[in-house]
Design a protein around this motif. Structure first.
Motif, short mmCIF file in Angstrom:
data_model
loop_
_atom_site.label_atom_id
_atom_site.label_comp_id
_atom_site.label_asym_id
_atom_site.label_seq_id
_atom_site.Cartn_x
_atom_site.Cartn_y
_atom_site.Cartn_z
N UNK A 25 31.26 -56.04 -57.88
CA UNK A 25 31.29 -54.78 -58.64
C UNK A 25 30.50 -54.86 -59.96
N UNK A 26 30.57 -56.02 -60.62
CA UNK A 26 29.80 -56.22 -61.85
C UNK A 26 28.31 -56.18 -61.54
N UNK A 116 29.23 -61.12 -71.47
CA UNK A 116 30.49 -61.41 -70.80
C UNK A 116 30.66 -60.58 -69.53
N UNK A 117 30.48 -59.27 -69.67
CA UNK A 117 30.74 -58.34 -68.56
C UNK A 117 30.06 -57.01 -68.88
N UNK A 118 30.04 -56.14 -67.90
CA UNK A 118 29.55 -54.78 -68.08
C UNK A 118 30.57 -53.82 -67.49
N UNK A 119 30.48 -52.58 -67.91
CA UNK A 119 31.36 -51.55 -67.36
C UNK A 119 30.68 -50.19 -67.51
N UNK A 132 29.28 -40.24 -70.03
CA UNK A 132 29.43 -41.57 -69.46
C UNK A 132 28.95 -42.64 -70.44
N UNK A 133 29.69 -43.76 -70.48
CA UNK A 133 29.28 -44.92 -71.27
C UNK A 133 28.91 -46.06 -70.34
N UNK A 134 27.80 -46.70 -70.65
CA UNK A 134 27.35 -47.90 -69.96
C UNK A 134 27.56 -49.04 -70.96
N UNK A 135 28.66 -49.76 -70.80
CA UNK A 135 29.13 -50.69 -71.82
C UNK A 135 28.73 -52.13 -71.51
N UNK A 136 28.16 -52.79 -72.52
CA UNK A 136 27.76 -54.19 -72.46
C UNK A 136 28.78 -54.95 -73.30
N UNK A 170 41.63 -51.89 -64.87
CA UNK A 170 41.19 -53.12 -64.18
C UNK A 170 39.96 -53.76 -64.83
N UNK A 171 39.00 -52.95 -65.28
CA UNK A 171 37.80 -53.50 -65.91
C UNK A 171 38.14 -54.24 -67.21
N UNK A 172 39.10 -53.73 -67.96
CA UNK A 172 39.54 -54.41 -69.17
C UNK A 172 40.26 -55.71 -68.82
N UNK A 173 41.12 -55.67 -67.83
CA UNK A 173 41.82 -56.88 -67.40
C UNK A 173 40.83 -57.95 -66.95
N UNK A 174 39.79 -57.54 -66.21
CA UNK A 174 38.77 -58.48 -65.75
C UNK A 174 38.02 -59.08 -66.95
N UNK A 175 37.64 -58.23 -67.91
CA UNK A 175 36.92 -58.72 -69.08
C UNK A 175 37.77 -59.70 -69.89
N UNK A 176 39.06 -59.42 -70.01
CA UNK A 176 39.95 -60.33 -70.74
C UNK A 176 40.05 -61.67 -70.01
#
Length: 189
Positions: A25-26, A116-119, A132-136, A170-176
């Motif tokens: 997904x990332x 670290x991750x993207x979302x 929409x936000x494309x977050x780095x 879920x995206x926050x949990x994954x990033x943490x």
């Protein structure tokens, strides 16, 4: 578009083009972000594109047992610290660090190198014309513990990484989880 956003665009394109995503997904989001950057350089600037880039910072303690989160004033949900790029930001990392310092009230953060991750997430009407936000995302270790609520937050607090708020996405949990892995793999940073 201000000149600084052109430099941030170049950095984002280079970083995202070479970054190895940690999950399928990332990888899908990374590819979409690269495509967006190739098609629209103004996506770095919130005043032009309805879907634009943001940067954020997952802040953990030195043992990677706790994470500092903010109860976002508009979204009314717990998130990592982050926001829009500003003309004074020299790099994406600098923007993430600025956001982390401003929104946490912490006096000192040690930024770990590398993405670290993207979302990519849709926004509701509370965010105005932006859709929409494309977050780095990046990670930092907090040097202190004293948090302060900013103007953009309703609350800021530490959470055990095993006891996150129920509404944590879920995206926050994954990033943490990724942040904790990186900190534990690099003790003393």
């Amino acid at each position: 578009m201000p000149e600084q956003f052109t430099a941030l665009h170049s950095q984002a394109l280079a970083d995202l083009s070479t970054w190895t995503a940690p999950s399928p997904p990332q990888e899908q989001m990374r590819a979409r972000m690269v495509e967006t950057l190739r098609l629209d350089a103004t996506a770095m600037w919130r005043h032009h594109s309805r879907a634009h880039f943001t940067t954020s910072l997952v802040v953990v303690d030195a043992d990677a047992r706790r994470v500092a989160l903010t109860l976002h004033a508009k979204a009314k949900r717990w998130f990592q610290f982050g926001g829009h790029l500003e003309s004074g930001d020299s790099t994406l990392e600098a923007a993430a660090l600025r956001e982390g310092l401003e929104e946490s009230g912490l006096a000192d953060l040690r930024l770990l190198p590398g993405l670290l991750a993207v979302d990519i997430h849709a926004l509701d009407g509370a965010f105005g014309w932006c859709t929409e936000h494309l977050d780095v995302r990046y990670v930092a270790v907090a040097v202190g513990e004293s948090l302060t609520v900013s103007d953009e937050s309703d609350d800021v607090r530490w959470f055990d990484v095993d006891a996150l708020p129920e509404d944590a996405e879920p995206a926050l949990r994954e990033a943490i989880a990724l942040a904790c892995e990186r900190v534990r793999a690099n003790p003393g940073l």
